[in-house]
Design an enzyme around this catalytic site. Structure first.
Site, PDB file in Angstrom:
ATOM      1  N   GLU A  49      33.465 -64.860 -62.335  1.00 42.79           N
ATOM      2  CA  GLU A  49      33.882 -65.420 -61.045  1.00 42.79           C
ATOM      3  C   GLU A  49      32.876 -65.060 -59.954  1.00 42.79           C
ATOM      4  OE1 GLU A  49      37.887 -63.932 -62.003  1.00 42.79           O
ATOM      5  OE2 GLU A  49      38.502 -65.295 -60.390  1.00 42.79           O
ATOM      6  N   ARG A  54      38.514 -52.605 -73.220  1.00 44.10           N
ATOM      7  CA  ARG A  54      39.921 -52.499 -73.611  1.00 44.10           C
ATOM      8  C   ARG A  54      40.224 -53.256 -74.887  1.00 44.10           C
ATOM      9  NH1 ARG A  54      41.802 -54.209 -68.170  1.00 44.10           N
ATOM     10  NH2 ARG A  54      39.570 -54.172 -67.721  1.00 44.10           N
TER      11      ARG A  54
HETATM   12  P1  AMP Z   1      37.801 -63.509 -68.172  1.00 38.35           P
HETATM   13  O1  AMP Z   1      36.413 -63.595 -68.741  1.00 38.35           O
HETATM   14  O2  AMP Z   1      37.911 -64.068 -66.802  1.00 38.35           O
HETATM   15  O3  AMP Z   1      38.845 -64.074 -69.113  1.00 38.35           O
HETATM   16  O4  AMP Z   1      38.116 -61.970 -67.970  1.00 38.35           O
HETATM   17  C1  AMP Z   1      38.539 -61.224 -69.019  1.00 38.35           C
HETATM   18  C2  AMP Z   1      38.078 -59.798 -68.932  1.00 38.35           C
HETATM   19  O5  AMP Z   1      38.202 -59.243 -67.628  1.00 38.35           O
HETATM   20  C3  AMP Z   1      38.942 -58.975 -69.840  1.00 38.35           C
HETATM   21  O6  AMP Z   1      38.131 -58.046 -70.532  1.00 38.35           O
HETATM   22  C4  AMP Z   1      39.929 -58.313 -68.919  1.00 38.35           C
HETATM   23  O7  AMP Z   1      40.188 -56.999 -69.336  1.00 38.35           O
HETATM   24  C5  AMP Z   1      39.274 -58.322 -67.549  1.00 38.35           C
HETATM   25  N1  AMP Z   1      40.190 -58.812 -66.483  1.00 38.35           N
HETATM   26  C6  AMP Z   1      40.079 -59.977 -65.806  1.00 38.35           C
HETATM   27  N2  AMP Z   1      41.045 -60.127 -64.887  1.00 38.35           N
HETATM   28  C7  AMP Z   1      41.818 -59.028 -64.996  1.00 38.35           C
HETATM   29  C8  AMP Z   1      43.019 -58.573 -64.332  1.00 38.35           C
HETATM   30  N3  AMP Z   1      43.617 -59.304 -63.364  1.00 38.35           N
HETATM   31  N4  AMP Z   1      43.553 -57.392 -64.696  1.00 38.35           N
HETATM   32  C9  AMP Z   1      42.965 -56.660 -65.675  1.00 38.35           C
HETATM   33  N5  AMP Z   1      41.843 -57.022 -66.326  1.00 38.35           N
HETATM   34  C10 AMP Z   1      41.270 -58.186 -66.004  1.00 38.35           C
END
Ligand code: AMP
Length: 193
Positions: A119, A82
């Site tokens: 996670e 995205r």
């Molecule tokens: P992070 O590495 O935990 O910051 O996760 C970021 C990536 O996971 C991004 O590319 C987001 O598009 C996706 N992502 C994580 N959590 C969500 C959520 N609750 N809703 C949509 N996309 C998420």
């Protein structure tokens, strides 16, 4: 005269603030919360309704465009998938090169990779070795900041090529996950928190 100018300025500022929040409200309203996707306990922020609304998507690109215009940037780096949807039109708007960071196994040419913890489990992302030159200043773009792991890994990739991350731009920030704390101070911009 000074007081007149001050009030005039305040007026303009208030109108600007109202417009900006109005715009962001429209986008906020379009983001769809999908509970328990992709796994139980996750509230997924679905941006497809925003993508269906050209005005809303345009507002996002215009807003980032105004923020980064004249900042002496050499490239926009988008994170799969995205981050591409927001990053590519932003790059085009700013007349800058677009560089993709992709999930492992997708990029065809010479590349470097990094493995990082999510996670649940691990992930690996890659970038082409000829994507950036040493010393180039880039902005990393993704749709959403959650724990910050993906962006922190992306910063490492960019820095391995000798380039510098000036800003990290997100449409949505999930503040309660404190992803910002994993990223360089003062370099995180998000439109909706
Ligand atoms: P992070 O590495 O935990 O910051 O996760 C970021 C990536 O996971 C991004 O590319 C987001 O598009 C996706 N992502 C994580 N959590 C969500 C959520 N609750 N809703 C949509 N996309 C998420």
């Amino acid at each position: 005269i000074l007081s007149y100018m001050f009030h005039k300025f305040q007026n303009t500022w208030n109108i600007y603030k109202k417009c900006f929040h109005g715009h962001m409200d429209r986008i906020k309203d379009l983001i769809r919360d999908v509970p328990d996707f992709p796994v139980k306990g996750i509230m997924f922020k679905d941006i497809t309704p925003v993508l269906k609304d050209p005005k809303a998507l345009g507002m996002i690109i215009d807003r980032f465009g105004r923020m980064y215009k004249g900042m002496d940037i050499d490239a926009i780096v988008g994170i799969e998938s995205r981050g591409f949807i927001i990053g590519a039109p932003l790059a085009l708007k700013l007349r800058l090169p677009f560089v993709p960071i992709r999930k492992v196994g997708k990029l065809p040419f010479d590349k470097i990779r990094i493995n990082f913890k999510l996670e649940y489990g691990d992930a690996t992302i890659e970038i082409h070795t000829d994507a950036l030159e040493p010393g180039q200043r880039v902005i990393i773009v993704d749709d959403l900041l959650a724990t910050g792991g993906t962006t922190a890994a992306s910063i490492e990739l960019v820095e391995k090529l000798g380039a510098e991350v000036v800003k990290c731009a997100f449409v949505i920030e999930l503040g309660f996950l404190h992803g910002r704390d994993k990223l360089p101070n003062g370099k995180v911009d998000s439109l909706i928190t």
